[in-house]
Write a protein that holds these residues in place. Sequence first.
Motif, PDB file in Angstrom:
ATOM      1  N   UNK A  45       0.835  -1.201   0.000  1.00  0.00           N
ATOM      2  CA  UNK A  45       0.000   0.000   0.000  1.00  0.00           C
ATOM      3  C   UNK A  45       0.869   1.251   0.000  1.00  0.00           C
ATOM      4  N   UNK A  46       0.595   2.141  -0.924  1.00  0.00           N
ATOM      5  CA  UNK A  46       1.340   3.395  -0.991  1.00  0.00           C
ATOM      6  C   UNK A  46       0.495   4.497  -0.358  1.00  0.00           C
ATOM      7  N   UNK A  47       0.754   4.762   0.899  1.00  0.00           N
ATOM      8  CA  UNK A  47       0.099   5.866   1.572  1.00  0.00           C
ATOM      9  C   UNK A  47       1.113   6.988   1.678  1.00  0.00           C
ATOM     10  N   UNK A  48       0.646   8.199   1.614  1.00  0.00           N
ATOM     11  CA  UNK A  48       1.569   9.322   1.460  1.00  0.00           C
ATOM     12  C   UNK A  48       1.009  10.572   2.115  1.00  0.00           C
ATOM     13  N   UNK A  49       1.860  11.564   2.223  1.00  0.00           N
ATOM     14  CA  UNK A  49       1.476  12.861   2.761  1.00  0.00           C
ATOM     15  C   UNK A  49       2.055  13.944   1.849  1.00  0.00           C
ATOM     16  N   UNK A 101      13.710  -6.307 -11.108  1.00  0.00           N
ATOM     17  CA  UNK A 101      13.380  -5.874  -9.751  1.00  0.00           C
ATOM     18  C   UNK A 101      12.911  -4.430  -9.802  1.00  0.00           C
ATOM     19  N   UNK A 102      11.633  -4.217  -9.559  1.00  0.00           N
ATOM     20  CA  UNK A 102      11.069  -2.871  -9.549  1.00  0.00           C
ATOM     21  C   UNK A 102      10.703  -2.520  -8.123  1.00  0.00           C
ATOM     22  N   UNK A 103      11.218  -1.398  -7.644  1.00  0.00           N
ATOM     23  CA  UNK A 103      10.861  -0.953  -6.303  1.00  0.00           C
ATOM     24  C   UNK A 103       9.415  -0.489  -6.306  1.00  0.00           C
ATOM     25  N   UNK A 104       8.756  -0.636  -5.171  1.00  0.00           N
ATOM     26  CA  UNK A 104       7.356  -0.239  -5.053  1.00  0.00           C
ATOM     27  C   UNK A 104       7.182   1.237  -5.368  1.00  0.00           C
ATOM     28  N   UNK A 105       8.162   2.066  -5.017  1.00  0.00           N
ATOM     29  CA  UNK A 105       8.056   3.502  -5.286  1.00  0.00           C
ATOM     30  C   UNK A 105       8.462   3.843  -6.722  1.00  0.00           C
ATOM     31  N   UNK A 106       8.506   2.822  -7.581  1.00  0.00           N
ATOM     32  CA  UNK A 106       8.745   2.981  -9.027  1.00  0.00           C
ATOM     33  C   UNK A 106      10.152   3.461  -9.365  1.00  0.00           C
TER      34      UNK A 106
END
Length: 134
Positions: A45-49, A101-106
């Motif tokens: 899950x990508x939650x952000x501020x 290998x792709x990081x979740x944060x692209x």
Amino acid sequence: MDLIGLPSNELSPHLPLITATLQLWQNLLNVTGGDLSRPKCAVAPLTYNFTPTRYGDASVKLFTIDETPGQIELQPFNQAEFLTILRRLGPEAAERYLGLHLNVNCTWTFEFHKRKDQMDKMARRITDAAMKRH
């Protein structure tokens, strides 16, 4: 599943919806003769501020797993089995998709370092090889 369309950017209120959606996919796969490979599954899950800056733009901070507690549990189609807790990935984590290998944060940080290490090892093997050139 993208949380942008949900009322808040917090993870915990949306865990039941995320769990129900993944459970539905698992059940559909099973009914059609397949199965969700739970050991291979991971949730990121990508939650952000957003923090506005004085220049009119905004900086984004992705929350870590520690900052967004919660887990996804799936019931296997065989109801006698125990719930499976899916792995959680942080925004900096890298998973392998189609050989990359792709990081979740692209970002490709992990892939870059992995490929660089491979090239370094290959170059060392070539220079250390006991070959004579005539």
